[in-house]
Scaffold this active site. Structure first.
Site, PDB file in Angstrom:
ATOM      1  N   ASN A   1      33.801  20.105  41.105  1.00  0.00           N
ATOM      2  CA  ASN A   1      35.436  20.894  40.810  1.00  0.00           C
ATOM      3  C   ASN A   1      36.496  20.445  41.912  1.00  0.00           C
ATOM      4  OD1 ASN A   1      33.629  22.883  39.531  1.00  0.00           O
ATOM      5  ND2 ASN A   1      33.142  24.173  41.901  1.00  0.00           N
TER       6      ASN A   1
ATOM      7  N   ARG B   1      21.390  36.915  53.138  1.00  0.00           N
ATOM      8  CA  ARG B   1      22.697  36.498  52.698  1.00  0.00           C
ATOM      9  C   ARG B   1      22.739  35.880  53.957  1.00  0.00           C
ATOM     10  NH1 ARG B   1      27.850  37.465  48.813  1.00  0.00           N
ATOM     11  NH2 ARG B   1      26.626  38.868  47.919  1.00  0.00           N
TER      12      ARG B   1
ATOM     13  N   HIS C   1      40.283  40.542  46.413  1.00  0.00           N
ATOM     14  CA  HIS C   1      38.946  39.852  46.705  1.00  0.00           C
ATOM     15  C   HIS C   1      38.577  38.385  46.613  1.00  0.00           C
ATOM     16  CE1 HIS C   1      34.289  40.002  45.271  1.00  0.00           C
ATOM     17  NE2 HIS C   1      34.809  39.604  46.540  1.00  0.00           N
TER      18      HIS C   1
ATOM     19  N   ASP D   1      36.548  35.125  51.359  1.00  0.00           N
ATOM     20  CA  ASP D   1      35.212  36.722  50.472  1.00  0.00           C
ATOM     21  C   ASP D   1      36.994  37.414  50.062  1.00  0.00           C
ATOM     22  OD1 ASP D   1      33.745  37.887  48.592  1.00  0.00           O
ATOM     23  OD2 ASP D   1      33.997  39.314  50.930  1.00  0.00           O
TER      24      ASP D   1
ATOM     25  N   ARG E   1      24.817  46.488  47.429  1.00  0.00           N
ATOM     26  CA  ARG E   1      25.976  47.222  47.436  1.00  0.00           C
ATOM     27  C   ARG E   1      25.485  48.198  45.645  1.00  0.00           C
ATOM     28  NH1 ARG E   1      29.735  45.702  44.534  1.00  0.00           N
ATOM     29  NH2 ARG E   1      29.414  43.372  44.939  1.00  0.00           N
TER      30      ARG E   1
ATOM     31  N   CYS F   1      29.765  34.364  42.265  1.00  0.00           N
ATOM     32  CA  CYS F   1      30.652  34.040  41.323  1.00  0.00           C
ATOM     33  C   CYS F   1      30.835  31.932  42.228  1.00  0.00           C
ATOM     34  CB  CYS F   1      30.967  34.320  40.624  1.00  0.00           C
ATOM     35  SG  CYS F   1      30.324  35.521  39.183  1.00  0.00           S
TER      36      CYS F   1
ATOM     37  N   LYS G   1      34.366  45.834  52.146  1.00  0.00           N
ATOM     38  CA  LYS G   1      34.733  46.324  50.526  1.00  0.00           C
ATOM     39  C   LYS G   1      35.513  47.252  50.839  1.00  0.00           C
ATOM     40  CE  LYS G   1      32.310  42.344  49.459  1.00  0.00           C
ATOM     41  NZ  LYS G   1      33.353  41.594  48.330  1.00  0.00           N
TER      42      LYS G   1
ATOM     43  N   LYS H   1      32.895  31.513  45.254  1.00  0.00           N
ATOM     44  CA  LYS H   1      33.710  32.260  46.104  1.00  0.00           C
ATOM     45  C   LYS H   1      33.318  31.050  47.837  1.00  0.00           C
ATOM     46  CE  LYS H   1      34.562  36.656  46.402  1.00  0.00           C
ATOM     47  NZ  LYS H   1      33.261  36.904  45.272  1.00  0.00           N
TER      48      LYS H   1
ATOM     49  N   SER I   1      31.770  38.566  42.996  1.00  0.00           N
ATOM     50  CA  SER I   1      30.529  38.330  44.040  1.00  0.00           C
ATOM     51  C   SER I   1      29.583  37.788  42.987  1.00  0.00           C
ATOM     52  CB  SER I   1      29.750  39.708  44.161  1.00  0.00           C
ATOM     53  OG  SER I   1      30.433  40.659  44.058  1.00  0.00           O
TER      54      SER I   1
ATOM     55  N   TYR J   1      23.088  48.240  54.848  1.00  0.00           N
ATOM     56  CA  TYR J   1      22.998  46.451  53.762  1.00  0.00           C
ATOM     57  C   TYR J   1      24.709  46.574  53.790  1.00  0.00           C
ATOM     58  CZ  TYR J   1      21.642  41.917  52.203  1.00  0.00           C
ATOM     59  OH  TYR J   1      21.650  40.962  51.858  1.00  0.00           O
TER      60      TYR J   1
HETATM   61  P1  GTP Z   1      29.734  36.759  47.156  1.00  0.00           P
HETATM   62  O1  GTP Z   1      29.733  36.998  48.724  1.00  0.00           O
HETATM   63  O2  GTP Z   1      29.232  37.918  46.449  1.00  0.00           O
HETATM   64  O3  GTP Z   1      31.626  37.696  46.649  1.00  0.00           O
HETATM   65  O4  GTP Z   1      30.121  35.589  46.369  1.00  0.00           O
HETATM   66  P2  GTP Z   1      30.845  34.471  46.086  1.00  0.00           P
HETATM   67  O5  GTP Z   1      31.832  34.515  45.097  1.00  0.00           O
HETATM   68  O6  GTP Z   1      30.861  34.091  47.779  1.00  0.00           O
HETATM   69  O7  GTP Z   1      29.308  32.718  45.616  1.00  0.00           O
HETATM   70  P3  GTP Z   1      28.781  32.096  46.127  1.00  0.00           P
HETATM   71  O8  GTP Z   1      29.962  30.584  46.485  1.00  0.00           O
HETATM   72  O9  GTP Z   1      27.559  32.734  47.255  1.00  0.00           O
HETATM   73  O10 GTP Z   1      28.110  31.833  44.645  1.00  0.00           O
HETATM   74  C1  GTP Z   1      26.787  32.064  44.574  1.00  0.00           C
HETATM   75  C2  GTP Z   1      25.161  31.402  43.962  1.00  0.00           C
HETATM   76  O11 GTP Z   1      27.032  30.357  42.958  1.00  0.00           O
HETATM   77  C3  GTP Z   1      25.753  30.132  44.708  1.00  0.00           C
HETATM   78  O12 GTP Z   1      23.998  30.345  44.364  1.00  0.00           O
HETATM   79  C4  GTP Z   1      25.134  29.386  43.624  1.00  0.00           C
HETATM   80  O13 GTP Z   1      24.462  28.223  43.912  1.00  0.00           O
HETATM   81  C5  GTP Z   1      26.554  29.030  42.767  1.00  0.00           C
HETATM   82  N1  GTP Z   1      27.569  28.248  43.064  1.00  0.00           N
HETATM   83  C6  GTP Z   1      27.863  28.275  43.566  1.00  0.00           C
HETATM   84  N2  GTP Z   1      29.400  27.592  42.805  1.00  0.00           N
HETATM   85  C7  GTP Z   1      29.003  27.010  41.545  1.00  0.00           C
HETATM   86  C8  GTP Z   1      29.475  25.936  40.868  1.00  0.00           C
HETATM   87  O14 GTP Z   1      30.154  25.678  40.430  1.00  0.00           O
HETATM   88  N3  GTP Z   1      28.454  25.929  40.004  1.00  0.00           N
HETATM   89  C9  GTP Z   1      27.036  26.199  39.483  1.00  0.00           C
HETATM   90  N4  GTP Z   1      26.319  26.079  38.686  1.00  0.00           N
HETATM   91  N5  GTP Z   1      26.182  27.764  40.714  1.00  0.00           N
HETATM   92  C10 GTP Z   1      27.958  27.384  41.528  1.00  0.00           C
HETATM   93  C1  SPV Z   2      29.630  41.024  47.326  1.00  0.00           C
HETATM   94  O1  SPV Z   2      29.135  41.393  46.779  1.00  0.00           O
HETATM   95  O2  SPV Z   2      31.472  40.927  46.571  1.00  0.00           O
HETATM   96  C2  SPV Z   2      29.647  40.405  49.143  1.00  0.00           C
HETATM   97  C3  SPV Z   2      29.243  41.371  49.368  1.00  0.00           C
HETATM   98  O3  SPV Z   2      30.642  39.595  49.154  1.00  0.00           O
HETATM   99  S1  SPV Z   2      29.138  42.251  50.127  1.00  0.00           S
HETATM  100  O4  SPV Z   2      30.250  42.543  51.666  1.00  0.00           O
HETATM  101  O5  SPV Z   2      27.945  43.191  50.195  1.00  0.00           O
HETATM  102  O6  SPV Z   2      29.890  43.218  49.586  1.00  0.00           O
HETATM  103 MN    MN Z   3      32.269  39.679  48.023  1.00  0.00          MN
END
Ligand code: GTP
Ligand code: SPV
Ligand code: MN
Length: 649
Positions: free
Chosen positions: A557, A430, A288, A335, A110, A312, A268, A314, A310, A259
């Site tokens: 968790n 992704r 979000h 998300d 983004r 982190c 978004k 979810k 993002s 993308y």
């Molecule tokens: P968006 O799709 O961008 O909104 O991201 P998201 O918030 O869904 O994040 P996602 O669950 O895909 O996690 C992103 C990264 O964080 C990955 O590399 C995971 O391995 C890492 N991660 C997720 N949960 C944990 C956790 O509890 N501990 C640690 N250390 N890393 C984590």
């Molecule tokens: C984010 O960045 O929080 C995402 C990926 O979920 S995107 O759809 O590219 O914004």
């Molecule tokens: Mn997101």
């Protein structure tokens, strides 16, 4: 009134009138549209507003042909074949109906700096930053400049291309909480992705014909002004990329990028930016947030929504396999949450999406087995690495490929485990996969009335100072905790390095209106219920002095969720601290955990850190939000400051 069968004609919807078969009649048709003379009979049967929206953009973008999407399998197969011919995707024969797209390396995330909200006055969009400070709560553009930006970029931008008209619903088609959009795009990749991420096609057209309103979403991958497309398999125009929103007209215009959030406009742009402005008008929340269902060993089920920035965690939390025996987690969404208090004062949430656009790196059998059981059919992967047996690879999958496998990185180069210096998969690579394939998808995930939310979590990547979990004392304190969220930057946007950034409500890149007004809106929710969800802050990412995570995260968790559920049951397992309520000694269930957990360090509240935290929050509010900050938030900040000052050194 026009009706569906008139459009359907005798051949049924898969043929979709004359538009889809336009190859034969397109020239005449387009001339008619551009010349605004009498229109093709079938087009006339579209709802008038949609018809004029299409006509307007045909004149502007001048496509070669038009394709109105019906969302059928036949249509999807044709698009996939076309993209293969164009080199946009390659099949992944190791799996069933899976595909890999490699983007132009200049188009991988983004672009927040090129994202604008357009309102008559700037203050509708962003608080006025203090003199000399650059605003970091969104970008504003005037209506005049928006029109100019569109004309400069879109005039003739679809020449030689097909214009796809994509009718889609955010949320189950039958839900009163759902909203409809029309995305006009010249990218078949976007069409195929929107078919996974939203409810797309005929049922939505049917609703439109009954008079439903729609959000206007115009998208083009663009053509660089010198006319040279460097990488024909992934056309884009990174230099002139721009993402525009006009809330007053429920309108989105996106140019130059193919993308993710830049181009899948339901996500978004619609569900958060335009969504938050609609939500404000109609009295609900567009956030979000993931939504999960959790059943405790006693069989009691509750739903939790959680906002993390993002990349982190979810998706990981929404699909977690609990390590604590007896718990069950089911996924509603990973998300975005649209939430509204019902007439009984219960906060009800729907996931407006229909698929997961999840971060690939880090997803593995050990970290997220449920995602791994979801994504190996009917999935469109983007910018991951591939293996010589027709599969995929990314960082985190090292144990899941045999050592003799040849790996090709996301740019298409040979890649050697342990030798290559660059990552195999792009850090923001992704998977785009249907939600219904998730083995733990919640039975109520498509219920039109939404699921009842008992708790809201905020969290981010906080390497220091912030405990594993703490509870807000009340709603206003919870809103303050959301407002003061910070997190280390990730690869999901264009930020460089690991700086800790303010990201209130994980919404900083996604606010559709002035953050000060957004806070007032959240505070006002208090009036809508006597049964408000409890609010918590979590941090899976605290590190020790050696930079190692103090908490194993992922399935562990569930131990934090267990404590949260006990708090919802009013168990006396919390103690007050200057920042909020944290687990009483030994009240976090650590039974059977394999790692050595330094609980003391995980929950330590260093006075110096919190003094600095208070100062930076105060500075942030002063510089970025100024007079738009609700008084209640200032009051909360003063209270925190007083509490922190009284801490022991
Ligand atoms: P968006 O799709 O961008 O909104 O991201 P998201 O918030 O869904 O994040 P996602 O669950 O895909 O996690 C992103 C990264 O964080 C990955 O590399 C995971 O391995 C890492 N991660 C997720 N949960 C944990 C956790 O509890 N501990 C640690 N250390 N890393 C984590
Ligand atoms: C984010 O960045 O929080 C995402 C990926 O979920 S995107 O759809 O590219 O914004
Ligand atoms: Mn997101």
């Amino acid at each position: 009134m026009p009706n569906l069968s008139a459009i359907k004609g005798s051949s049924g919807f898969t043929e979709f009138g004359k538009f889809k078969g336009l190859a034969s009649c397109n020239v005449e048709f387009l001339n008619q549209v551009r010349g605004l003379s009498a229109l093709n009979g079938d087009l006339r049967d579209l709802p008038p507003k949609l018809k004029s929206y299409v006509e307007e953009n045909v004149r502007l973008c001048q496509p070669e042909t038009i394709h109105i999407c019906d969302g059928t399998d036949v249509e999807n197969s044709k698009l996939l074949k076309l993209m293969q011919q164009q080199g946009t995707i390659v099949p992944l024969p190791k799996y069933e109906n899976c595909w890999l797209a490699r983007t132009n390396p200049a188009d991988t995330a983004r672009v927040e700096s090129k994202t604008f909200i357009c309102t008559d006055t700037k203050s509708e969009t962003i608080p006025s930053p203090k003199a000399g400070v650059k605003g970091a709560l969104g970008n504003w553009m005037s209506p005049h400049d928006m029109d100019k930006a569109i004309n400069e970029r879109f005039t003739g931008c679809m020449r030689g291309r097909t214009m796809y008209i994509v009718p889609f619903s955010m949320g189950p088609v039958t839900s009163p909480l759902s909203k409809i959009g029309i995305e006009i795009t010249d990218s078949p990749y976007v069409v195929a992705s929107m078919r996974i991420m939203t409810r797309m096609g005929l049922p939505v057209l049917e609703k439109l014909l009954k008079g439903a309103e729609f959000v206007k979403c115009l998208h083009s991958v663009g053509t660089p002004s010198n006319g040279i497309i460097e990488n024909p398999s992934w056309p884009c125009d990174p230099e002139r990329t721009i993402i525009l929103h006009r809330p007053k007209n429920n309108e989105i215009v996106s140019y130059g990028s193919g993308y993710g959030g830049n181009s899948l406009l339901g996500k978004k742009c619609f569900a958060l930016r335009i969504g938050s402005t609609i939500a404000r008008r109609e009295g609900w929340l567009a956030e979000h947030m993931l939504i999960l269902g959790i059943t405790s060993p006693s069989g009691k089920k509750r739903y939790i929504a959680a906002a993390f920035p993002s990349a982190c965690g979810k998706t990981n939390l929404a699909m977690m396999t609990p390590s604590l025996p007896g718990y069950k987690i089911e996924c509603v969404g990973d998300d975005i949450a649209w939430m509204r208090f019902d007439k009984n004062g219960v906060l009800r949430a729907i996931n407006p999406e229909n698929g997961f656009f999840g971060v690939a790196p880090g997803t593995s059998r050990s970290s997220n087995p449920i995602a791994m059981d979801t994504i190996f059919k009917n999935t469109l992967f983007t910018n991951v690495a591939s293996t010589s047996d027709g599969g995929v690879f990314w960082e985190g999958m090292e144990k899941e490929v045999s050592s003799n496998m040849e790996i090709t990185d996301w740019r298409g180069n040979n890649w050697k485990m342990g030798q290559s210096k660059t990552p195999a998969a792009h850090p923001n690579s992704r998977f785009c996969t249907p939600a219904k394939q998730c083995p733990i998808i919640d039975p109520a995930w498509e219920h039109p009335e939404g699921v009842p939310i008992s708790a809201i979590l905020f969290g981010g990547r906080r390497p220091a100072g912030v405990p594993l979990v703490y509870e807000a004392r009340n709603w206003n304190h919870g809103v303050f905790i959301g407002a003061t969220m910070r997190s280390e930057a990730t690869a999901a946007a264009e930020h460089k390095g690991k700086v800790v950034m303010h990201d209130p409500f994980a919404m900083r890149p996604f606010f559709g209106y002035n953050f000060g007004d957004y806070l007032s809106h959240w505070l006002s929710m208090k009036e809508r219920s006597d049964n408000l969800p409890k609010i918590f802050h979590v941090n899976w990412f605290r590190k020790d002095a050696n930079g190692k995570f103090l908490w194993p995260g992922f399935g562990e968790n569930s131990r934090v969720l267990d404590w949260i559920l006990r708090r919802l049951d009013n168990e006396d397992c919390a103690r007050d601290t200057p920042i909020g309520l944290i687990p009483k000694e030994n009240s976090l269930n650590l039974e059977g955990i394999e790692e050595n957990i330094d609980v003391k360090e995980l929950f330590d509240l260093p006075k110096q850190f919190w003094m600095e935290e208070v100062d930076s929050v105060a500075k942030y509010f002063d510089e970025q939000v100024g007079d738009d900050l609700p008084k209640e938030i200032t009051k909360q900040l003063n209270e925190l400051k007083k509490n922190v000052q009284s801490m022991k050194d």
